[in-house]
Design an enzyme around this catalytic site. Structure first.
Site, PDB file in Angstrom:
ATOM      1  N   HIS A  20       0.858  -1.196   0.000  1.00 51.03           N
ATOM      2  CA  HIS A  20       0.000   0.000   0.000  1.00 51.03           C
ATOM      3  C   HIS A  20       0.885   1.234   0.000  1.00 51.03           C
ATOM      4  O   HIS A  20       1.306   1.714   1.061  1.00 51.03           O
ATOM      5  CB  HIS A  20      -0.913  -0.044   1.235  1.00 51.03           C
ATOM      6  CG  HIS A  20      -1.858   1.113   1.360  1.00 51.03           C
ATOM      7  ND1 HIS A  20      -2.946   1.086   2.198  1.00 51.03           N
ATOM      8  CD2 HIS A  20      -1.888   2.343   0.775  1.00 51.03           C
ATOM      9  CE1 HIS A  20      -3.601   2.241   2.123  1.00 51.03           C
ATOM     10  NE2 HIS A  20      -2.958   3.032   1.260  1.00 51.03           N
ATOM     11  N   HIS A  22       1.162   4.929  -2.517  1.00 52.56           N
ATOM     12  CA  HIS A  22       0.728   5.716  -3.686  1.00 52.56           C
ATOM     13  C   HIS A  22       1.983   6.332  -4.294  1.00 52.56           C
ATOM     14  O   HIS A  22       2.719   7.034  -3.582  1.00 52.56           O
ATOM     15  CB  HIS A  22      -0.236   6.822  -3.256  1.00 52.56           C
ATOM     16  CG  HIS A  22      -1.448   6.301  -2.535  1.00 52.56           C
ATOM     17  ND1 HIS A  22      -2.670   6.161  -3.144  1.00 52.56           N
ATOM     18  CD2 HIS A  22      -1.608   5.885  -1.253  1.00 52.56           C
ATOM     19  CE1 HIS A  22      -3.537   5.683  -2.261  1.00 52.56           C
ATOM     20  NE2 HIS A  22      -2.926   5.505  -1.112  1.00 52.56           N
ATOM     21  N   HIS A 201      -9.524   1.156  -0.580  1.00 46.56           N
ATOM     22  CA  HIS A 201      -9.427   1.825   0.713  1.00 46.56           C
ATOM     23  C   HIS A 201     -10.794   1.741   1.396  1.00 46.56           C
ATOM     24  O   HIS A 201     -11.823   2.005   0.762  1.00 46.56           O
ATOM     25  CB  HIS A 201      -9.083   3.303   0.544  1.00 46.56           C
ATOM     26  CG  HIS A 201      -7.647   3.577   0.216  1.00 46.56           C
ATOM     27  ND1 HIS A 201      -7.005   3.020  -0.851  1.00 46.56           N
ATOM     28  CD2 HIS A 201      -6.726   4.375   0.833  1.00 46.56           C
ATOM     29  CE1 HIS A 201      -5.748   3.456  -0.889  1.00 46.56           C
ATOM     30  NE2 HIS A 201      -5.557   4.277   0.118  1.00 46.56           N
ATOM     31  N   GLU A 204     -10.816   3.785   6.852  1.00 45.21           N
ATOM     32  CA  GLU A 204      -9.730   4.689   7.284  1.00 45.21           C
ATOM     33  C   GLU A 204     -10.417   5.823   8.054  1.00 45.21           C
ATOM     34  O   GLU A 204     -10.337   5.901   9.264  1.00 45.21           O
ATOM     35  CB  GLU A 204      -8.965   5.215   6.063  1.00 45.21           C
ATOM     36  CG  GLU A 204      -7.845   6.195   6.405  1.00 45.21           C
ATOM     37  CD  GLU A 204      -7.229   6.865   5.168  1.00 45.21           C
ATOM     38  OE1 GLU A 204      -7.881   6.895   4.100  1.00 45.21           O
ATOM     39  OE2 GLU A 204      -6.096   7.405   5.293  1.00 45.21           O
ATOM     40  N   ASP A 282       1.963   4.100   2.748  1.00 40.95           N
ATOM     41  CA  ASP A 282       0.905   4.950   2.178  1.00 40.95           C
ATOM     42  C   ASP A 282       1.502   6.089   1.346  1.00 40.95           C
ATOM     43  O   ASP A 282       1.508   6.013   0.112  1.00 40.95           O
ATOM     44  CB  ASP A 282       0.006   5.491   3.301  1.00 40.95           C
ATOM     45  CG  ASP A 282      -1.403   5.841   2.843  1.00 40.95           C
ATOM     46  OD1 ASP A 282      -1.762   5.523   1.692  1.00 40.95           O
ATOM     47  OD2 ASP A 282      -2.160   6.426   3.647  1.00 40.95           O
ATOM     48  N   ASP A 283       1.970   7.139   2.004  1.00 42.71           N
ATOM     49  CA  ASP A 283       2.527   8.317   1.312  1.00 42.71           C
ATOM     50  C   ASP A 283       3.790   8.741   2.068  1.00 42.71           C
ATOM     51  O   ASP A 283       3.770   9.742   2.818  1.00 42.71           O
ATOM     52  CB  ASP A 283       1.485   9.450   1.313  1.00 42.71           C
ATOM     53  CG  ASP A 283       0.185   9.012   0.656  1.00 42.71           C
ATOM     54  OD1 ASP A 283       0.140   8.932  -0.574  1.00 42.71           O
ATOM     55  OD2 ASP A 283      -0.767   8.720   1.395  1.00 42.71           O
TER      56      ASP A 283
HETATM   57  N1  ADE Z   1      -4.547   8.809  -1.437  1.00 43.11           N
HETATM   58  C1  ADE Z   1      -3.295   8.924  -0.965  1.00 43.11           C
HETATM   59  N2  ADE Z   1      -3.261   8.627   0.332  1.00 43.11           N
HETATM   60  C2  ADE Z   1      -4.518   8.304   0.703  1.00 43.11           C
HETATM   61  C3  ADE Z   1      -5.122   7.889   1.912  1.00 43.11           C
HETATM   62  N3  ADE Z   1      -4.429   7.752   3.042  1.00 43.11           N
HETATM   63  N4  ADE Z   1      -6.449   7.667   1.913  1.00 43.11           N
HETATM   64  C4  ADE Z   1      -7.166   7.820   0.800  1.00 43.11           C
HETATM   65  N5  ADE Z   1      -6.640   8.188  -0.363  1.00 43.11           N
HETATM   66  C5  ADE Z   1      -5.331   8.429  -0.416  1.00 43.11           C
HETATM   67 ZN    ZN Z   2      -3.626   4.862   0.749  1.00 45.87          ZN
END
Ligand code: ADE
Ligand code: ZN
Length: 344
Positions: A20, A22, A201, A204, A282-283
């Site tokens: 996971h 992006h 997703h 969350e 994630d990011d």
């Molecule tokens: N796009 C990038 N990070 C995300 C996240 N944590 N939740 C939903 N969309 C995303």
């Molecule tokens: Zn994500």
């Protein structure tokens, strides 16, 4: 060696899988600045510090606003190549031997950037990483839920036509609240009929019901995040019974205030309930750490043990969309590492 330092070096050198991440969430501040300068774009930052100072988020939406701004500096094939190569170089440094990366064409197509331009840059970087250090990569076509289902369907058809072997799965990201799984049933039915694997997703910021609906209405095989499943004991029991993997992102959850601190994260609760938890970034450039930093934060704040970390990483290889022989090879490599390196 102190126990934390011993854990950090042991987990850092372990061959790991990430499920996971992006790609747009791996954009380095220095790369954001150099791409903006290259294209002559005026952005509100002059230095790396200016950029990182802006990374204080109130919730998912406040992050997404900045995240989509970041994509505006990525325009041509060289930009896509460098974006991918930067992340895959981080994978080499972090010993992430297999990664499944979410690609979001809907962030680029409206500005006239073609899928062919994106894929050409990505493929060049992926080929270099594969030849250079044996990097294993799969791509997930991640569709944006704040846009209409019809838009997602068009991108899916376009991607399928232009690069039939480009993506192994589809995913669903962006603003969860107000965009329930029920709005995307046709998209998922079509993707699955074309042979794509499926993830989304859910849970969350959205409720536990979105996790159940993603399983029941979209037919997903894994859930991205899913931490709010803990609010529904029956759902938790189902996830455990059916072996549904959750791709949990601890640093992300704290940065986006899903939990008020790492010490209050529920990952150990999910694990104790028998859920196939995995750890992911994630990011990473927005949330203060790649995969190793996520594991280390869990060790420091929740006392995640080496045994639990190894189990989580095994889940990740098992839950990957790799074909069975490649998955078995990766698991054997992990087992060799665990045999050769005593647990701290
Ligand atoms: N796009 C990038 N990070 C995300 C996240 N944590 N939740 C939903 N969309 C995303
Ligand atoms: Zn994500």
């Amino acid at each position: 060696m102190q126990s934390s330092a011993a854990f950090a070096s042991w987990i850092s050198a372990m061959p790991k899988a990430e499920l996971h991440v992006h790609l747009d969430g791996t954009l380095r501040p220095s790369r954001l600045l150099d791409r903006a300068a290259k294209h002559g774009f005026d952005i509100p930052y002059r230095s790396v510090e200016d950029v990182t100072d802006a990374y204080a988020f109130e919730n998912l939406q406040s992050f997404l606003d900045l995240y989509y701004m970041g994509t505006s500096v990525i325009r041509d094939e060289e930009d896509f190549y460098l974006l991918m190569l930067d992340y895959l170089s981080a994978c080499r440094d972090q010993h992430i031997t297999h990664t499944e990366i979410m690609i979001e064409p809907q962030s680029y197509l409206p500005s006239g950037v073609s899928l062919a331009t994106m894929m050409s840059g990505f493929k060049q970087a992926m080929a270099e990483a594969q030849a250079g250090w044996g990097q294993s990569v799969l791509l997930i076509l991640s569709l944006l839920r704040h846009l209409p289902e019809r838009d997602g369907l068009e991108v899916l058809e376009q991607a399928h036509r232009a690069c039939p072997d480009g993506f192994v799965a589809i995913g669903l990201a962006s603003s969860e609240l107000g965009h329930p799984p029920a709005d995307f049933t046709e998209l998922y039915a079509r993707a699955r009929s074309l042979g794509y694997r499926a993830t989304a997703h859910a849970g969350e910021e959205g409720p536990a019901g979105f996790v159940a609906d993603s399983l029941d209405l979209l037919g997903v095989e894994r859930i991205d995040h899913g931490v709010r499943s803990a609010e529904d004991p029956a759902l938790l029991a189902r996830l455990s019974r059916e072996g549904i993997p959750l791709t949990v992102c601890p640093l992300s959850n704290v940065k986006l205030k899903v939990f008020d601190s790492m010490a209050n994260h529920n990952l150990l609760q999910l694990l104790a309930a028998g859920v196939r938890v995995t750890v992911n970034s994630d990011d990473p450039t927005y949330f203060g750490g790649f995969l190793n930093e996520n594991f280390i934060a869990l060790h420091e704040h929740l006392r995640l043990t080496a045994e639990q970390a190894a189990r989580i990483n095994r889940h990740a290889f098992e839950a990957s969309f790799l074909p069975a022989p490649a998955r078995a090879e990766k698991l054997a490599e992990l087992d060799r590492y665990l045999l050769a390196h005593a647990r701290p």
